[in-house]
Design a protein around this motif. Structure first.
Motif, PDB file in Angstrom:
ATOM      1  N   ALA D 166      39.722  40.127  39.792  1.00 49.91           N
ATOM      2  CA  ALA D 166      40.586  39.821  38.650  1.00 49.91           C
ATOM      3  C   ALA D 166      41.545  38.691  38.994  1.00 49.91           C
ATOM      4  CB  ALA D 166      41.360  41.066  38.231  1.00 49.91           C
ATOM      5  N   LEU D 167      42.042  38.698  40.223  1.00 48.20           N
ATOM      6  CA  LEU D 167      42.995  37.661  40.631  1.00 48.20           C
ATOM      7  C   LEU D 167      42.331  36.302  40.771  1.00 48.20           C
ATOM      8  CD1 LEU D 167      44.962  39.548  43.409  1.00 48.20           C
ATOM      9  CD2 LEU D 167      45.679  39.107  41.066  1.00 48.20           C
ATOM     10  N   ALA D 168      41.043  36.288  41.083  1.00 46.36           N
ATOM     11  CA  ALA D 168      40.360  35.045  41.415  1.00 46.36           C
ATOM     12  C   ALA D 168      40.516  33.998  40.323  1.00 46.36           C
ATOM     13  CB  ALA D 168      38.881  35.312  41.687  1.00 46.36           C
ATOM     14  N   SER D 169      40.539  34.458  39.067  1.00 51.91           N
ATOM     15  CA  SER D 169      40.599  33.476  37.997  1.00 51.91           C
ATOM     16  C   SER D 169      42.040  33.117  37.614  1.00 51.91           C
ATOM     17  CB  SER D 169      39.865  34.030  36.763  1.00 51.91           C
ATOM     18  OG  SER D 169      40.430  35.267  36.396  1.00 51.91           O
ATOM     19  N   GLU D 170      43.010  33.633  38.369  1.00 48.61           N
ATOM     20  CA  GLU D 170      44.429  33.371  38.102  1.00 48.61           C
ATOM     21  C   GLU D 170      44.769  33.569  36.622  1.00 48.61           C
ATOM     22  OE1 GLU D 170      45.008  29.496  39.784  1.00 48.61           O
ATOM     23  OE2 GLU D 170      44.071  30.225  41.620  1.00 48.61           O
ATOM     24  N   PRO D 171      44.553  34.776  36.110  1.00 52.26           N
ATOM     25  CA  PRO D 171      44.797  35.022  34.691  1.00 52.26           C
ATOM     26  C   PRO D 171      46.287  35.187  34.409  1.00 52.26           C
ATOM     27  CG  PRO D 171      44.156  37.050  35.736  1.00 52.26           C
ATOM     28  CD  PRO D 171      44.141  36.012  36.806  1.00 52.26           C
ATOM     29  N   ARG D 172      46.644  35.095  33.127  1.00 51.40           N
ATOM     30  CA  ARG D 172      48.039  35.335  32.753  1.00 51.40           C
ATOM     31  C   ARG D 172      48.248  36.766  32.290  1.00 51.40           C
ATOM     32  NH1 ARG D 172      50.145  30.844  28.843  1.00 51.40           N
ATOM     33  NH2 ARG D 172      47.985  30.530  28.227  1.00 51.40           N
ATOM     34  N   LEU D 173      47.119  37.457  31.992  1.00 54.71           N
ATOM     35  CA  LEU D 173      47.224  38.847  31.524  1.00 54.71           C
ATOM     36  C   LEU D 173      46.212  39.704  32.269  1.00 54.71           C
ATOM     37  CD1 LEU D 173      48.091  41.065  29.468  1.00 54.71           C
ATOM     38  CD2 LEU D 173      46.289  40.203  27.966  1.00 54.71           C
ATOM     39  N   LEU D 174      46.703  40.814  32.803  1.00 50.04           N
ATOM     40  CA  LEU D 174      45.798  41.757  33.469  1.00 50.04           C
ATOM     41  C   LEU D 174      45.752  43.034  32.641  1.00 50.04           C
ATOM     42  CD1 LEU D 174      44.072  42.458  35.972  1.00 50.04           C
ATOM     43  CD2 LEU D 174      46.122  43.383  37.022  1.00 50.04           C
ATOM     44  N   LEU D 175      44.531  43.410  32.230  1.00 48.13           N
ATOM     45  CA  LEU D 175      44.346  44.664  31.514  1.00 48.13           C
ATOM     46  C   LEU D 175      43.811  45.682  32.518  1.00 48.13           C
ATOM     47  CD1 LEU D 175      42.462  43.112  28.485  1.00 48.13           C
ATOM     48  CD2 LEU D 175      44.820  43.922  28.444  1.00 48.13           C
ATOM     49  N   ALA D 176      44.578  46.737  32.766  1.00 48.99           N
ATOM     50  CA  ALA D 176      44.145  47.736  33.750  1.00 48.99           C
ATOM     51  C   ALA D 176      43.932  49.059  33.028  1.00 48.99           C
ATOM     52  CB  ALA D 176      45.196  47.868  34.845  1.00 48.99           C
ATOM     53  N   ASP D 177      42.651  49.454  32.871  1.00 47.62           N
ATOM     54  CA  ASP D 177      42.307  50.658  32.124  1.00 47.62           C
ATOM     55  C   ASP D 177      42.168  51.842  33.080  1.00 47.62           C
ATOM     56  OD1 ASP D 177      41.425  52.555  30.404  1.00 47.62           O
ATOM     57  OD2 ASP D 177      39.605  51.512  29.776  1.00 47.62           O
ATOM     58  N   GLU D 178      43.183  52.645  33.215  1.00 48.89           N
ATOM     59  CA  GLU D 178      43.220  53.793  34.127  1.00 48.89           C
ATOM     60  C   GLU D 178      42.664  53.423  35.502  1.00 48.89           C
ATOM     61  OE1 GLU D 178      43.418  57.466  33.011  1.00 48.89           O
ATOM     62  OE2 GLU D 178      43.192  57.293  30.845  1.00 48.89           O
ATOM     63  N   PRO D 179      43.201  52.405  36.142  1.00 47.58           N
ATOM     64  CA  PRO D 179      42.573  51.906  37.374  1.00 47.58           C
ATOM     65  C   PRO D 179      42.642  52.894  38.531  1.00 47.58           C
ATOM     66  CG  PRO D 179      44.712  50.888  37.063  1.00 47.58           C
ATOM     67  CD  PRO D 179      44.440  51.682  35.817  1.00 47.58           C
ATOM     68  N   SER D 180      43.478  53.923  38.427  1.00 47.62           N
ATOM     69  CA  SER D 180      43.620  54.809  39.584  1.00 47.62           C
ATOM     70  C   SER D 180      43.180  56.232  39.276  1.00 47.62           C
ATOM     71  CB  SER D 180      45.082  54.811  40.052  1.00 47.62           C
ATOM     72  OG  SER D 180      45.905  55.320  39.022  1.00 47.62           O
ATOM     73  N   THR D 181      42.746  56.497  38.045  1.00 48.50           N
ATOM     74  CA  THR D 181      42.457  57.878  37.649  1.00 48.50           C
ATOM     75  C   THR D 181      41.287  58.474  38.431  1.00 48.50           C
ATOM     76  OG1 THR D 181      43.196  57.261  35.469  1.00 48.50           O
ATOM     77  CG2 THR D 181      42.087  59.365  35.654  1.00 48.50           C
ATOM     78  N   ALA D 182      40.266  57.656  38.700  1.00 49.63           N
ATOM     79  CA  ALA D 182      39.080  58.191  39.360  1.00 49.63           C
ATOM     80  C   ALA D 182      39.265  58.278  40.877  1.00 49.63           C
ATOM     81  CB  ALA D 182      37.867  57.325  39.030  1.00 49.63           C
ATOM     82  N   LEU D 183      40.420  57.856  41.364  1.00 44.62           N
ATOM     83  CA  LEU D 183      40.607  57.801  42.813  1.00 44.62           C
ATOM     84  C   LEU D 183      41.378  59.025  43.315  1.00 44.62           C
ATOM     85  CD1 LEU D 183      41.709  54.073  43.004  1.00 44.62           C
ATOM     86  CD2 LEU D 183      39.402  54.999  43.226  1.00 44.62           C
ATOM     87  N   ASP D 184      41.309  59.245  44.629  1.00 41.21           N
ATOM     88  CA  ASP D 184      42.079  60.322  45.241  1.00 41.21           C
ATOM     89  C   ASP D 184      43.570  60.025  45.146  1.00 41.21           C
ATOM     90  OD1 ASP D 184      40.466  62.345  46.047  1.00 41.21           O
ATOM     91  OD2 ASP D 184      39.795  61.303  47.843  1.00 41.21           O
ATOM     92  N   VAL D 185      44.361  61.087  45.235  1.00 39.10           N
ATOM     93  CA  VAL D 185      45.813  60.959  45.054  1.00 39.10           C
ATOM     94  C   VAL D 185      46.405  59.875  45.953  1.00 39.10           C
ATOM     95  CG1 VAL D 185      47.950  62.251  44.948  1.00 39.10           C
ATOM     96  CG2 VAL D 185      45.795  63.435  44.681  1.00 39.10           C
ATOM     97  N   SER D 186      46.043  59.901  47.234  1.00 39.24           N
ATOM     98  CA  SER D 186      46.684  58.978  48.168  1.00 39.24           C
ATOM     99  C   SER D 186      46.245  57.541  47.904  1.00 39.24           C
ATOM    100  CB  SER D 186      46.368  59.387  49.601  1.00 39.24           C
ATOM    101  OG  SER D 186      44.991  59.565  49.766  1.00 39.24           O
ATOM    102  N   THR D 187      44.982  57.353  47.525  1.00 44.91           N
ATOM    103  CA  THR D 187      44.484  56.012  47.236  1.00 44.91           C
ATOM    104  C   THR D 187      45.101  55.488  45.949  1.00 44.91           C
ATOM    105  OG1 THR D 187      42.434  57.006  47.960  1.00 44.91           O
ATOM    106  CG2 THR D 187      42.347  54.717  47.321  1.00 44.91           C
TER     107      THR D 187
END
Lengths: 270, 289, 315, 329
Positions: D166-187
């Protein structure tokens, strides 16, 4: 009988899948009418323990004593029925927990026919009414097929089905984690009510520390199949001893909380 | 002719028939055609206007007339009557094959899926390797030993289709058995047999049924093919495969009616069975998902 | 990977061993004594009987007979045809080129037509998709012997573009003779590839990783080429491999319909003519080819799907 | 002018033969460099909102209203212009990185293809750049990772790869759709920290979709709560958690069990979440709301703007809602 006060005693439990040790030397007890939480992230072996307790997996080593009797693998049908009246389980996924072709009533009826053969039609019906009341079902929902029910309602059916056997303890294997927050609260309240009414014991398996806090008296913290910490739930969560429990605790959002980068827990992180 | 009108019921009866919910127009056409072919297989020989084996060499390759709507074959036999008789012999074999292969395949698959471990691994290995061996080849080898005939080919194809059936049922059964409600029933203390009969089999039945109807289509191809090659049903019996073999001579002499009519019968029958089977399977998969 | 390959080869060898045993033992399942079964009521000279007894090692114990037979077979010694009094191997060699050429031509046609139309149907929803689907259903329901007769009737007898029967002489002529048989087989088999191509391309195109690619502003051509085609190639090539056996078996029918001198028609004539040694040899050859195909399909699968490679190398 | 300005966004999707409304009129502004969280339960339409902005809605979706990005109408963009917007102005991170990465292509292929295909970078330059980016998201051995396949990496690492892409294209807006929900608590905490750091240090605007109000408060300046295809409340994140204005927001806060203390009973909201298409007349939340009056059942409240936010409730001014104890009158 070693200790008349405990319903489940697990000692030195181990499970290997090929070379992988999923559960290693796990020991804990569940007192009669108590509530024990097993906490861990994915791969901690917590679900494997649940499956071994109810006989869905065979332990590689160690013993499981329920109601003072050792659970040996390969039990007869009669023995498995007796065991069913000791320990029941409610699974995580509300969508596969019910037979899609069975209405709520026929699902409960089937269980009652097996475990309460002395009841006639009327007796079963009255028992079904009790169970439906307990989990909050009206008569229209009881005639519905699972696909007409929401996730929360399906979990209620699964709880009623487990209660129908009148077990001494129920294993709740991530039973509320697939539910929306507002529904999860309803089920957590329901479980608390049931316990206060029936003095049933719970073994609650969850990755969610807040759920563990809400529903259990003691808890077992697991990582990579091993027990890291056991103790009274409040004490473990307020004053964690192991580094891992501290880490888990520090990752729960709350007022004033801010996420931190944890490079050290990744082997690749500098 | 009454023979043509019989399968089409009077309008009064038609009005009482309701469309099957969830089935598209093509599916309905397939259902009607399958019913039509079933009726032909059951009553075809009874309603055939002429003796299918009445030879009259003077009428060789005779054209159609009012009594004989499709005309005559090389030996002056009525093609229409032979088609009607052929329906029975073309479907009876496949039906037996499907019944046998479904029963055997389902039993093997469910035992394997339930027991898991080495039993299932061995079964899966055998099923996988047997997929590489077409039923046609097995049937040809059986004929090489016991001689041509319908019995030997039916037995051979029943065996050959069992792994196909078993493979489909096995993967459906594994998915079903891995669902939590089956685990819950085991924890409740229900016996394996009860769980399979009451829960697993009814839930995978649409998939089994769909595959069975599809298998009718493929077995029809194989049986007709074997008869065409002279290994299955033997002349002078009226059978679509045999009619194609006989008709090939007619094609070369510019009289394609026998081959074309028998070929079209086969194509339409196979089409309807495969369309219907496909739809049942798809529905079963949708329910299972 | 090495262990995986070894396991697949062992399974392959076991399959061939098992199948060959059944093919061999079937002689003794037949009614009557082996010699009279083999001669099938033909007037048989004592020399022929002696030759057959030697060929099948009839004087040895049963298992020994099988080992002798299979060793002979793998040295190319399949004995002698009873009907034609020629070594079986000669017959096989004489019939092999037609079948190989026919299989190659059909395979190319089936794959090109199947992937092309399956791909078009996958991306052109609406009437084009419906039309291709209908064509696939009818085509799949047309057995090769039916389409053979229709093709002969129209293109050979009617229009005279192609020869009716026979295998042809030089290579160009052979191909010309094999066009109609190859088309007949293609009619029966392209829908198998076509349906898989359509379903798998459509499925891949709906996958979440394609959504990611779209969210990054990649061109549709790039997405289809690098993500949809690449991923759909896995099921498509598996199905091509699985169809191969059925396709080879199908050559028996078209070779008979077009009276070609191929392996398939050799098998059929030897069965109808009760020439058991020939039938045994052809069956054994085909079974071996199929078993090897199975291994090739598995290897292809492993080559195309990196997930399989690691899970196997771990095992 | 806002970076992103959404006005009366409505979306409906075809289901079987009927159309189902999923968004019933979204109004939201997002300044450059600002972070806003969209919080809701399943079926509330929070993901649909992000997908509408990224133009990733299903083929037969019907969209009306307006989405202005830097003054340009996103809903009117076509072909090359749309792809330019997606490639250069915005980037999206999804819930489950495992299914959102092509399983048969290497991490390197995935990271590099964006730059090569939409920027015309050389493969070598692109590789050099993504290795630096991987280091920035906490994957120091980038050269080795580029040759690996997705199934060889853990979920947490894959999500960092997604962030790097996502960063590679140097965007001005980042849409993050539940980016951490599927991950373990610590991650989960780690991934959120990375997203938070990078958005702040690069001045990227963030739209963070989540079901967790407290997580939203820790990351975002403002929080919008969605229910049945509408925004029911917008406020500064901390204010919202401490003083929710809408009974639903308060209900969500009260329903959540607390890790530091046990309560006798959770303040569960009765009933189940309504989907947008099920809403009849009146307030969508009225059938579950303890405070519903006749007015709430009869007519639908509008999103009323007030200092510091907006709320869609007739009774917002009568109610004093308390986050921890649930709602009280």
């Amino acid at each position: 009988m070693t200790s008349s006060a405990s319903i489940v005693e697990v000692s030195g439990l181990q499970k290997r899948f090929g070379n992988h040790v999923a559960v290693d030397d796990v020991t804990f007890t569940v007192p009669e009418g108590g509530s024990v939480g097993i906490v861990g992230e994915s791969g901690s072996g917590k679900t494997t323990i649940a499956r071994m307790l109810v006989g869905l997996e065979v332990p590689t080593a160690g013993t499981i004593r329920v109601g003072g009797r050792d659970r040996m693998p390969h039990a007869s049908v009669a023995e498995r029925r007796r065991r069913a009246r000791e320990l029941q389980i409610v699974f995580q996924d509300p969508y596969s927990t019910l037979d899609p072709r069975q209405t709520v009533d026929s699902c409960l009826d089937e269980v009652l026919r097996l475990h309460r053969p002395e009841l006639n039609r009327k007796g079963r019906l009255s028992r079904m009414n009790d169970l439906a009341d307990m989990v909050g079902f009206d008569s229209r929902q009881r005639r519905a097929l699972p696909r007409r029910l929401s996730g929360g309602q399906r979990q209620r059916v699964a709880i009623a089905r487990a209660l129908a056997v009148e077990p001494s303890a129920i294993i709740l294997d991530e039973s509320v984690s697939a539910l929306d927050l507002s529904i999860q609260a309803q089920i957590l309240n329901l479980l608390a009510e049931i316990r206060s009414e029936t003095s049933i014991a719970y073994i609650l398996i969850s990755h969610d520390l807040a759920v563990i806090r809400q529903l259990t008296d003691t808890c077992v913290v697991m990582q990579h199949g091993r027990v890291l910490e056991v103790g009274e739930t409040g004490a473990v969560l307020d004053n964690p001893q192991s580094e891992y429990t501290k880490l888990l605790r520090s990752c729960v959002p709350g007022p004033g909380w801010h996420p931190t980068r944890l490079r050290n827990i990744f082997p690749g992180g500098s | 002719m009454t023979a043509l009108n019989t399968p089409i019921a009077p309008a009064r009866v038609l009005r009482t028939i309701r469309p099957i919910p969830g089935l598209d127009v093509v599916g309905h056409v397939a259902v009607l055609l399958v019913i039509l072919f079933a009726c032909l297989a059951a009553f075809g020989p009874l309603i055939a206007p002429h003796d299918p084996n009445a030879v009259n060499l003077s009428l060789s390759y005779g054209g159609s007339d009012t009594e004989h709507p499709i005309g005559y074959d090389q030996q002056g036999r009525d093609i229409f009557s032979r088609l009607l008789h052929g329906a029975r012999s073309s479907f009876l074999g496949p039906l037996i094959i499907v019944a046998a292969a479904s029963t055997a395949g389902m039993t093997l698959a469910i035992v394997g899926a339930w027991r898991k471990g080495w039993i299932d691994a061995t079964l899966a290995g055998i099923l996988d390797s047997s997929l590489a061996f077409p039923g046609l080849l097995l049937a040809v080898m059986v004929v090489a030993i016991v001689g041509p005939g319908i019995q030997s080919t039916v037995i051979a194809l029943s065996i050959a289709y069992t792994p196909y059936m078993a493979r489909i049922v096995r993967s459906a059964a594994i998915t079903e058995i891995s669902k939590d409600y089956v685990a819950a029933a085991r924890v409740q203390g229900f016996s394996a047999l009860t769980i399979c009969v009451r829960h697993v089999i009814p839930n995978i039945m649409p998939i089994v049924l769909g595959q069975a109807v599809l298998t009718v289509a493929w077995a029809t191809v194989d049986i007709a093919g074997l008869s065409y090659l002279g290994l299955g049903i033997q002349p002078p019996a009226a059978d679509w495969g045999i009619m194609l073999a006989n008709g090939q001579t007619g094609v070369l002499q510019g009289y394609p009616m026998e081959a074309v009519s028998a070929g079209l019968c086969l194509i339409i029958a196979i089409c309807s069975f495969s369309l219907l089977g496909e739809r049942i399977s798809r529905r079963g998969e949708a329910i299972a998902a | 990977m090495g262990r995986f390959l070894a396991r697949r080869i062992i399974i392959c060898v076991l399959t061939v061993a098992g199948a060959s045993f059944v093919i061999f033992a079937s002689l003794y399942l037949a009614p009557g004594d082996p010699i009279s079964f083999l001669t099938a009521g033909r007037p048989s000279s004592p020399e022929l009987r002696a030759a057959l007894a030697a060929q099948y090692h009839l004087d040895d114990p049963f298992l020994h007979r099988y080992l002798q037979w299979i060793t002979d077979a793998f040295q190319g010694n399949f004995g002698e045809s009873i009907a034609r009094r020629r070594p079986v191997l000669d017959l096989i060699f004489a019939n092999l080129p037609t079948t190989i050429l026919l299989v190659i031509m059909t395979l190319i046609l089936v794959v090109v037509v199947g992937v092309l139309f399956g791909g078009i149907a996958a991306f052109r929803r609406g009437p084009i998709d419906d039309g291709i689907m209908a064509a696939m259903t009818v085509s799949l329901a047309t057995p090769a012997f039916v389409s053979s007769i229709f093709l002969i009737s129209v293109f050979a007898v009617g229009l005279g573009w192609f020869p009716v029967f026979g295998p042809g002489t030089d290579i160009g002529d052979r191909i010309h003779h094999l066009v109609l048989p190859a088309v007949a087989l293609t009619i029966a088999w392209w829908p198998v590839i076509g349906e898989t191509a359509r379903a798998s391309m459509r499925e891949e195109h709906e996958r979440e990783h394609v959504e990611t690619a779209r969210s990054r502003g990649l061109t549709p051509q790039h997405i289809v080429r690098r993500h949809v085609f690449r991923n759909a190639a896995i099921p498509i090539s598996t199905v091509i491999g699985l169809s191969f056996a059925g396709l080879v078996a199908g050559t028996a029918i078209v070779e008979s319909a077009f009276q070609l001198n191929g392996l398939g028609s050799l098998l059929i004539t030897s069965v109808t003519g009760r020439d058991f040694p020939v039938a045994q040899a052809v069956a054994l050859l085909l079974v071996t080819v199929f078993a090897v195909t199975n291994v090739v399909v598995d290897l292809l699968y492993a080559a195309l799907d990196p997930r399989v490679q690691t899970s196997w190398s771990r095992k | 002018m806002s970076l992103l300005s959404i006005k009366d966004l409505k979306v409906s999707l075809p289901v079987d033969k009927e159309r189902r409304v999923v968004l019933r009129g979204i109004d939201l502004e997002l300044e450059a460099g600002e972070s806003v969280a969209i919080v809701g339960e399943s079926g509330s339409g929070k993901s649909m909102t992000a997908r509408a902005i990224a133009r990733l809605l299903p083929r037969r979706a019907v969209v009306s209203g307006s989405i202005l990005f830097d003054g340009r109408q996103v809903l009117d963009l076509k072909d090359a212009a749309l792809r330019r917007f997606q490639a250069a102005e915005m980037a999206m991170i999804f819930q489950d990185p495992r299914v959102h990465l092509n399983p048969v292509r290497t991490i390197g292929d995935f990271l590099v293809e964006g730059l090569v295909n939409t920027r015309g970078s050389s493969k070598k330059a692109a590789e050099h750049k993504v290795i630096e980016l991987l280091d920035e998201v906490g994957i120091p051995d980038g050269t080795r990772r580029l040759r690996q396949y997705p199934h060889e990496l853990s979920g947490g690492l894959l999500q960092r790869v997604m962030i790097a892409a996502a960063l590679a294209s140097e965007p001005r807006l980042l849409l993050a759709d539940e980016p951490s929900t599927a991950l373990d608590v610590s991650t989960q905490s780690d991934v959120m920290a990375i997203i938070d750091d990078l958005c702040k240090s690069r001045g990227m605007a963030l739209m963070f979709i989540t079901h967790d109000l407290e997580l939203a408060a820790a990351i975002c300046d403002r929080t919008a709560v969605m229910y049945a295809g509408q925004i029911v409340e917008v406020q500064g994140s901390t204010d919202l958690v401490e003083h929710p204005r809408h009974p639903y927001s308060a209900g969500l806060l009260g329903a959540k069990p607390n890790v530091s203390r046990r309560v006798q009973r959770l303040n569960a909201i009765p009933g189940r979440p309504r989907a947008a298409f099920e809403v009849q007349n009146g307030c969508a939340f009225s059938d579950r709301c303890r405070f519903a009056s006749e007015e709430c059942i009869a007519s639908e409240p509008t999103l009323k703007h007030e200092p510091g936010g907006a709320v869609r409730c007739f009774r917002a001014d009568d109610l004093i809602l308390n986050a921890t104890e649930g709602a009280v009158l």
